[in-house]
Scaffold this active site. Structure first.
Site, short mmCIF file in Angstrom:
data_model
loop_
_atom_site.label_atom_id
_atom_site.label_comp_id
_atom_site.label_asym_id
_atom_site.label_seq_id
_atom_site.Cartn_x
_atom_site.Cartn_y
_atom_site.Cartn_z
N ASP A 56 60.20 51.95 15.46
CA ASP A 56 60.57 53.08 16.31
C ASP A 56 61.55 52.61 17.39
O ASP A 56 61.18 51.84 18.27
CB ASP A 56 59.32 53.66 16.98
CG ASP A 56 59.65 54.86 17.85
OD1 ASP A 56 59.64 55.98 17.33
OD2 ASP A 56 59.95 54.67 19.06
N TYR A 87 67.54 53.10 24.07
CA TYR A 87 66.95 51.76 24.25
C TYR A 87 68.04 50.67 24.17
O TYR A 87 67.78 49.53 24.56
CB TYR A 87 65.87 51.45 23.19
CG TYR A 87 64.68 52.37 23.15
CD1 TYR A 87 64.45 53.32 24.16
CD2 TYR A 87 63.75 52.30 22.11
CE1 TYR A 87 63.37 54.18 24.11
CE2 TYR A 87 62.65 53.15 22.06
CZ TYR A 87 62.47 54.09 23.05
OH TYR A 87 61.38 54.93 22.98
N LYS A 90 66.21 58.16 17.96
CA LYS A 90 66.11 59.39 18.75
C LYS A 90 67.45 59.73 19.39
O LYS A 90 68.20 58.84 19.80
CB LYS A 90 65.05 59.22 19.86
CG LYS A 90 63.74 58.62 19.37
CD LYS A 90 62.67 58.56 20.45
CE LYS A 90 61.48 57.73 19.98
NZ LYS A 90 61.61 56.29 20.25
N HIS A 141 64.82 63.35 21.76
CA HIS A 141 64.01 62.46 22.61
C HIS A 141 63.21 63.22 23.68
O HIS A 141 62.04 62.92 23.90
CB HIS A 141 64.93 61.42 23.26
CG HIS A 141 64.26 60.14 23.62
ND1 HIS A 141 64.89 58.93 23.53
CD2 HIS A 141 63.01 59.87 24.07
CE1 HIS A 141 64.05 57.96 23.90
NE2 HIS A 141 62.91 58.52 24.24
N LYS A 153 54.09 48.41 21.14
CA LYS A 153 55.20 47.46 21.33
C LYS A 153 54.63 46.14 21.83
O LYS A 153 53.73 46.11 22.66
CB LYS A 153 56.17 48.04 22.36
CG LYS A 153 57.20 47.05 22.90
CD LYS A 153 56.78 46.43 24.23
CE LYS A 153 57.75 45.35 24.70
NZ LYS A 153 57.29 44.67 25.94
N VAL A 158 56.34 41.88 22.50
CA VAL A 158 57.28 40.81 22.16
C VAL A 158 56.53 39.50 21.91
O VAL A 158 57.13 38.47 21.70
CB VAL A 158 58.32 40.58 23.29
CG1 VAL A 158 59.26 41.78 23.41
CG2 VAL A 158 57.65 40.28 24.63
N ARG A 164 50.18 39.00 19.66
CA ARG A 164 49.80 40.42 19.87
C ARG A 164 50.37 41.31 18.77
O ARG A 164 49.75 42.29 18.37
CB ARG A 164 50.31 40.89 21.23
CG ARG A 164 49.54 40.30 22.39
CD ARG A 164 50.22 40.72 23.67
NE ARG A 164 49.44 40.39 24.85
CZ ARG A 164 49.88 40.56 26.08
NH1 ARG A 164 51.09 41.07 26.30
NH2 ARG A 164 49.12 40.25 27.10
N ASN A 193 47.78 43.60 16.81
CA ASN A 193 47.83 45.07 16.84
C ASN A 193 47.84 45.69 15.44
O ASN A 193 47.53 46.86 15.28
CB ASN A 193 49.05 45.54 17.63
CG ASN A 193 48.94 45.19 19.11
OD1 ASN A 193 47.85 44.84 19.60
ND2 ASN A 193 50.05 45.26 19.83
#
Ligand SMILES: NC(=O)c1ccc[n+]([C@@H]2O[C@H](COP(=O)([O-])OP(=O)(O)OC[C@H]3O[C@@H](n4cnc5c(N)ncnc54)[C@H](OP(=O)(O)O)[C@@H]3O)[C@@H](O)[C@H]2O)c1
Length: 291
Positions: free
Chosen positions: A63, A68, A93, A126, A248, A250, A254, A258
């Site tokens: 996504d 961004y 978006k 968006h 999200k 980085v 994680r 997730n």
């Protein structure tokens, strides 16, 4: 009968025993992975590494958004992965400044060029930015892109029931998805009920409330009992509610953690306990007033 076992070929990588990510069937028949990867607030360069780590972990849905500034970084990771396009699900978006019929078509072309793709799987308006009153024109442009096969599913983001109702009444086309802020601190029960009544899939942005719900007592108690992290408990709660989620991170550990939420379940009592975390915790702007 030959009972000799065949030794594993060390040159063939072992297939990880991770259950497949379930999909949600959108109202036009397109299947969307229920768990994907978000890239908000990651620089374009860092995005390539993050998306590469996500694809290696097993995510197939990404996504992003024009605003961004990292569609090119996503595109580089997709291209380098060597994964077949049909295994990927890419969302981007339309930014607020590009709303309007012709400007939507131009913005879409720019997004596609940055992503290095010939179509996206999901294209979202968006924000409704109701004071500018351009979202019905933007929607007509996205309908055209859908007819042309350059968008597989058309959706919106941050739309309130009044905005959704207007799109449906004026165009007759029900958005496939509404991506909204949704997490245990802002559970959006009324909006989810509206979506369910109209066949709109609910997608949760900031599904972890950017970390703000991870020390909620109801969540840490379930985490302690199940031996899972609070983030895993929250993501599991979303999946069991039927939400599409796009956490999200980085951080490679994680990113993997997730995704590792498909092999346990919250009980009915756990689901009810998380309900007590609902407290109108809006971490982003309000859709009625954001322009
Ligand atoms: N449509 C919209 O208007 C809109 C608005 C906002 C977001 N979004 C989308 O939704 C995606 C997700 O939302 P978000 O990025 O705002 O927030 P989020 O996914 O709720 O949370 C991300 C934050 O949580 C941390 N985190 C991730 N996994 C964790 C774990 N297992 N344990 C502890 N902390 C963890 C991350 O840290 P590290 O990265 O440092 O690991 C990061 O600080 C975005 O990336 C974007 O794609 C859409």
């Amino acid at each position: 009968m030959n009972t000799t076992s065949v030794p594993a070929d060390p040159t063939v990588p072992a297939v990880p025993a991770v259950p497949a990510v379930p999909t949600v069937r959108l109202n036009n028949g397109v299947e969307m992975p229920q768990l994907g990867f978000g890239v908000f607030q990651i620089t374009d360069d860092e995005t390539t590494a993050a998306v590469t780590a996500a694809l290696a972990a097993g995510y197939r849905s990404i996504d992003t958004a024009a605003v961004y500034g990292n569609e090119a970084g996503v595109g580089r990771a997709l291209a380098a992965s060597g994964l077949p396009r049909e295994e990927l699900f890419v969302t981007t978006k339309l930014w607020n400044a590009d709303q309007g019929y012709d400007s939507t078509l131009r913005a879409f072309d720019a997004s596609l060029a940055k992503l290095g793709l010939d179509h996206v799987d999901l294209y979202l308006i968006h924000w409704p930015t109701p004071a500018r009153d351009l979202y019905p024109d933007s929607w007509r442009a996205i309908e055209r892109l859908t007819r042309e096969g350059r968008v597989r599913a058309a959706g919106v983001s941050n739309f309130q029931p009044a905005h959704l109702r207007r799109l449906i009444d004026e165009s007759g086309v029900v958005p496939a998805v509404n991506q909204v802020e949704l997490h245990p601190g802002l559970q959006q029960a009324a909006l989810r009920a509206f979506h369910a009544a109209h066949g709109i899939a609910t997608e949760a942005w900031s599904p972890l409330a950017q970390g703000a719900v991870l020390d909620d007592p109801a969540i840490t108690a379930i985490a302690a009992r199940t031996g899972r992290s609070p983030a895993q408990v929250v993501l599991r709660w979303h999946l069991q509610l039927g939400n599409i989620v796009i956490p999200k991170s980085v951080t490679p550990s994680r990113i993997r953690q997730n995704l590792a939420v498909l092999d346990f379940e919250l009980t009915t009592a756990d689901m009810a306990a998380v309900t007590t975390s609902d407290r109108a915790l809006r971490t982003g702007p309000h859709p009625d007033t954001f322009h």
